[in-house]
Design an enzyme around this catalytic site. Structure first.
Site, PDB file in Angstrom:
ATOM      1  N   LYS A  13       4.653  42.175 -34.102  1.00  0.00           N
ATOM      2  CA  LYS A  13       4.824  41.719 -32.960  1.00  0.00           C
ATOM      3  C   LYS A  13       4.293  42.512 -32.343  1.00  0.00           C
ATOM      4  O   LYS A  13       3.612  41.280 -30.559  1.00  0.00           O
ATOM      5  CB  LYS A  13       6.664  41.687 -32.279  1.00  0.00           C
ATOM      6  CG  LYS A  13       7.709  40.850 -33.115  1.00  0.00           C
ATOM      7  CD  LYS A  13       9.755  41.521 -33.582  1.00  0.00           C
ATOM      8  CE  LYS A  13       9.443  42.397 -32.897  1.00  0.00           C
ATOM      9  NZ  LYS A  13       9.781  43.509 -34.739  1.00  0.00           N
ATOM     10  N   ARG A  87      17.543  39.546 -29.830  1.00  0.00           N
ATOM     11  CA  ARG A  87      17.855  40.408 -31.017  1.00  0.00           C
ATOM     12  C   ARG A  87      19.027  39.848 -31.559  1.00  0.00           C
ATOM     13  O   ARG A  87      19.385  40.757 -32.300  1.00  0.00           O
ATOM     14  CB  ARG A  87      17.745  42.031 -30.093  1.00  0.00           C
ATOM     15  CG  ARG A  87      16.194  42.484 -31.712  1.00  0.00           C
ATOM     16  CD  ARG A  87      16.538  43.626 -30.851  1.00  0.00           C
ATOM     17  NE  ARG A  87      15.486  44.644 -32.159  1.00  0.00           N
ATOM     18  CZ  ARG A  87      14.477  45.097 -31.040  1.00  0.00           C
ATOM     19  NH1 ARG A  87      13.407  44.591 -30.188  1.00  0.00           N
ATOM     20  NH2 ARG A  87      13.336  45.860 -32.064  1.00  0.00           N
ATOM     21  N   ARG A 126       2.366  54.018 -37.721  1.00  0.00           N
ATOM     22  CA  ARG A 126       1.897  53.725 -36.711  1.00  0.00           C
ATOM     23  C   ARG A 126       1.313  54.171 -35.129  1.00  0.00           C
ATOM     24  O   ARG A 126       2.038  55.194 -35.332  1.00  0.00           O
ATOM     25  CB  ARG A 126       3.001  52.925 -36.064  1.00  0.00           C
ATOM     26  CG  ARG A 126       2.794  52.151 -34.678  1.00  0.00           C
ATOM     27  CD  ARG A 126       3.386  51.477 -34.225  1.00  0.00           C
ATOM     28  NE  ARG A 126       5.077  52.116 -33.755  1.00  0.00           N
ATOM     29  CZ  ARG A 126       5.769  50.251 -34.487  1.00  0.00           C
ATOM     30  NH1 ARG A 126       5.702  49.538 -33.271  1.00  0.00           N
ATOM     31  NH2 ARG A 126       7.158  50.612 -34.619  1.00  0.00           N
ATOM     32  N   ARG A 159       5.673  57.172 -31.791  1.00  0.00           N
ATOM     33  CA  ARG A 159       7.501  57.115 -31.238  1.00  0.00           C
ATOM     34  C   ARG A 159       8.188  58.422 -32.341  1.00  0.00           C
ATOM     35  O   ARG A 159       8.166  58.586 -33.426  1.00  0.00           O
ATOM     36  CB  ARG A 159       7.334  55.485 -31.651  1.00  0.00           C
ATOM     37  CG  ARG A 159       7.121  54.857 -30.441  1.00  0.00           C
ATOM     38  CD  ARG A 159       6.581  53.334 -30.749  1.00  0.00           C
ATOM     39  NE  ARG A 159       8.569  52.512 -31.075  1.00  0.00           N
ATOM     40  CZ  ARG A 159       8.220  51.697 -31.715  1.00  0.00           C
ATOM     41  NH1 ARG A 159       7.899  50.634 -31.049  1.00  0.00           N
ATOM     42  NH2 ARG A 159       9.898  50.714 -32.360  1.00  0.00           N
ATOM     43  N   ARG A 170      16.468  50.461 -38.814  1.00  0.00           N
ATOM     44  CA  ARG A 170      15.907  49.358 -37.731  1.00  0.00           C
ATOM     45  C   ARG A 170      15.988  47.827 -38.997  1.00  0.00           C
ATOM     46  O   ARG A 170      16.697  46.824 -38.288  1.00  0.00           O
ATOM     47  CB  ARG A 170      14.628  50.150 -37.561  1.00  0.00           C
ATOM     48  CG  ARG A 170      15.376  50.559 -36.212  1.00  0.00           C
ATOM     49  CD  ARG A 170      13.969  51.879 -36.088  1.00  0.00           C
ATOM     50  NE  ARG A 170      12.594  51.050 -35.126  1.00  0.00           N
ATOM     51  CZ  ARG A 170      11.343  50.843 -35.327  1.00  0.00           C
ATOM     52  NH1 ARG A 170      10.918  52.759 -36.149  1.00  0.00           N
ATOM     53  NH2 ARG A 170      10.727  50.523 -35.709  1.00  0.00           N
TER      54      ARG A 170
HETATM   55  P1  AP5 Z   1       3.687  46.676 -34.135  1.00  0.00           P
HETATM   56  O1  AP5 Z   1       2.885  45.574 -33.277  1.00  0.00           O
HETATM   57  O2  AP5 Z   1       3.525  47.824 -33.791  1.00  0.00           O
HETATM   58  O3  AP5 Z   1       5.336  45.911 -34.696  1.00  0.00           O
HETATM   59  P2  AP5 Z   1       5.816  45.557 -34.056  1.00  0.00           P
HETATM   60  O4  AP5 Z   1       6.497  44.264 -34.758  1.00  0.00           O
HETATM   61  O5  AP5 Z   1       6.117  45.285 -32.762  1.00  0.00           O
HETATM   62  O6  AP5 Z   1       7.652  46.798 -34.380  1.00  0.00           O
HETATM   63  P3  AP5 Z   1       8.437  47.716 -33.789  1.00  0.00           P
HETATM   64  O7  AP5 Z   1       8.727  48.807 -34.695  1.00  0.00           O
HETATM   65  O8  AP5 Z   1       7.596  47.986 -32.064  1.00  0.00           O
HETATM   66  O9  AP5 Z   1       9.312  46.583 -33.898  1.00  0.00           O
HETATM   67  P4  AP5 Z   1      10.585  46.773 -33.002  1.00  0.00           P
HETATM   68  O10 AP5 Z   1      11.012  45.475 -32.988  1.00  0.00           O
HETATM   69  O11 AP5 Z   1      11.579  47.875 -34.580  1.00  0.00           O
HETATM   70  O12 AP5 Z   1      10.963  48.158 -31.877  1.00  0.00           O
HETATM   71  P5  AP5 Z   1      10.645  47.762 -30.066  1.00  0.00           P
HETATM   72  O13 AP5 Z   1      10.203  48.640 -29.618  1.00  0.00           O
HETATM   73  O14 AP5 Z   1      11.199  46.180 -30.328  1.00  0.00           O
HETATM   74  O15 AP5 Z   1       3.423  46.600 -35.621  1.00  0.00           O
HETATM   75  C1  AP5 Z   1       3.482  48.501 -36.363  1.00  0.00           C
HETATM   76  C2  AP5 Z   1       2.435  49.020 -37.249  1.00  0.00           C
HETATM   77  O16 AP5 Z   1       1.333  48.285 -37.591  1.00  0.00           O
HETATM   78  C3  AP5 Z   1       1.276  49.492 -35.859  1.00  0.00           C
HETATM   79  O17 AP5 Z   1       0.871  50.675 -36.505  1.00  0.00           O
HETATM   80  C4  AP5 Z   1      -0.305  48.117 -36.072  1.00  0.00           C
HETATM   81  O18 AP5 Z   1      -1.132  48.566 -35.685  1.00  0.00           O
HETATM   82  C5  AP5 Z   1       0.240  47.386 -37.724  1.00  0.00           C
HETATM   83  N1  AP5 Z   1       0.015  46.566 -38.259  1.00  0.00           N
HETATM   84  C6  AP5 Z   1       0.067  45.815 -37.187  1.00  0.00           C
HETATM   85  N2  AP5 Z   1       0.247  44.059 -37.818  1.00  0.00           N
HETATM   86  C7  AP5 Z   1      -0.245  44.601 -38.908  1.00  0.00           C
HETATM   87  C8  AP5 Z   1      -0.812  43.752 -40.089  1.00  0.00           C
HETATM   88  N3  AP5 Z   1      -0.366  42.461 -40.557  1.00  0.00           N
HETATM   89  N4  AP5 Z   1      -1.221  44.864 -41.404  1.00  0.00           N
HETATM   90  C9  AP5 Z   1      -1.027  45.901 -41.907  1.00  0.00           C
HETATM   91  N5  AP5 Z   1      -0.923  46.404 -40.575  1.00  0.00           N
HETATM   92  C10 AP5 Z   1      -0.297  45.935 -39.286  1.00  0.00           C
HETATM   93  O19 AP5 Z   1      12.129  48.403 -30.125  1.00  0.00           O
HETATM   94  C11 AP5 Z   1      13.066  49.495 -30.659  1.00  0.00           C
HETATM   95  C12 AP5 Z   1      13.902  50.074 -30.572  1.00  0.00           C
HETATM   96  O20 AP5 Z   1      14.556  49.619 -29.310  1.00  0.00           O
HETATM   97  C13 AP5 Z   1      15.309  49.193 -31.128  1.00  0.00           C
HETATM   98  O21 AP5 Z   1      15.333  49.730 -32.446  1.00  0.00           O
HETATM   99  C14 AP5 Z   1      16.591  48.868 -30.439  1.00  0.00           C
HETATM  100  O22 AP5 Z   1      16.814  50.108 -30.508  1.00  0.00           O
HETATM  101  C15 AP5 Z   1      16.021  49.180 -29.117  1.00  0.00           C
HETATM  102  N6  AP5 Z   1      15.215  47.896 -28.215  1.00  0.00           N
HETATM  103  C16 AP5 Z   1      14.571  46.897 -28.093  1.00  0.00           C
HETATM  104  N7  AP5 Z   1      15.093  46.066 -27.991  1.00  0.00           N
HETATM  105  C17 AP5 Z   1      15.976  45.581 -27.369  1.00  0.00           C
HETATM  106  C18 AP5 Z   1      16.726  44.030 -27.934  1.00  0.00           C
HETATM  107  N8  AP5 Z   1      16.739  43.298 -27.235  1.00  0.00           N
HETATM  108  N9  AP5 Z   1      18.367  44.641 -27.958  1.00  0.00           N
HETATM  109  C19 AP5 Z   1      18.720  46.132 -28.643  1.00  0.00           C
HETATM  110  N10 AP5 Z   1      18.167  46.708 -28.901  1.00  0.00           N
HETATM  111  C20 AP5 Z   1      16.539  46.886 -27.928  1.00  0.00           C
END
Ligand code: AP5
Length: 216
Positions: A13, A87, A126, A159, A170
């Protein structure tokens, strides 16, 4: 265009949102980045957020909604790409209400579809730039210079929630609490929901998403 980009943790994402926001002139608002900035500030709220985030659990709706509503109100007049929010169905309903009041409804829900089996490797590999938040991967998106950001040469970091133990929590939270949001938008029928295959290379996934936005 006001859109949401969804998908399991590690689906890509953040990687894709950065590229699309640049290409289509949208502001990229990542709830994860906003919450991590609060966590890093060391505030009382930040310490509470750390407990949830490091455990791989969702932060309570009222806390996230309050933080995101402020940022959304600032940016909704222009193009907007929401990443990681909403979410839960409760968050989606609140977002709909806020955007309706602003007269700026959501126009697209993009879902990056990735099998759970690919997620652990993506997340544990990552790395990201603490300064500009650009994401990298030790195997799939390597920086040009060893462990340094291509844009600003800052040393890349891992992270604290990017470990195998937390990933499974997660993913469980995603299936139980976030997948129903896709169902919510599909049933409501007001906003197109488009799934894009996220199993290919980052560039292939970008091409798929670009095709969808160019047709919109
Ligand atoms: P990346 O692009 O970083 O993936 P992402 O989908 O953004 O992953 P996140 O881990 O950031 O999502 P998340 O939803 O768990 O975390 P968030 O920060 O929102 O890609 C991942 C890796 O793969 C990278 O190394 C990239 O280079 C690689 N990659 C990408 N595309 C690829 C491909 N096609 N092929 C191969 N490799 C690839 O949330 C973190 C925490 O915050 C949550 O757990 C929760 O506690 C809290 N939180 C955030 N938002 C909310 C909400 N709305 N409500 C409640 N809690 C929340």
């Amino acid at each position: 265009m006001r859109a949401v980009i969804m998908g399991p943790p590690g689906a890509g994402k953040g990687t894709q949102a950065k590229r699309l926001a640049e290409a289509f002139g949208m502001t990229h608002l990542s709830s994860g980045d906003i919450l991590r900035a609060e966590k890093a500030s060391g505030s009382d709220l930040g310490r509470k957020l750390k407990e949830y985030m490091d455990a791989g659990a969702l932060v309570p709706d009222d806390v996230v909604v309050a933080i995101m509503a402020e940022a959304i109100a600032r940016e909704a007049a222009g193009g907007l790409l929401l990443d990681g929010f909403p979410r839960t169905v409760a968050q989606a309903k609140t977002l709909d209400e806020q955007l309706a009041k602003l007269g700026k409804p959501l126009e697209m829900v993009l879902v990056i579809d990735v099998a759970d089996s690919l997620i652990v490797e993506r997340i544990t590999g990552r790395r990201s730039c603490p300064k500009c938040k650009r994401p990298y991967h030790v195997k799939y998106l390597r920086p040009k210079n060893d462990n340094r950001c291509d844009d600003d040469a800052t040393e890349l970091e891992q992270r604290s929630d990017d470990n195998e133990a937390t990933v499974s929590k997660r993913l469980a939270a995603y299936h139980a609490q976030t997948a129903p949001v896709i169902e919510y938008y599909t049933r409501a029928g007001k906003t197109p929901v488009v799934k894009v295959d996220g199993g290919g290379s980052p560039d292939e996934v970008t091409a798929g998403l670009r095709r969808v936005l160019e047709r919109a």
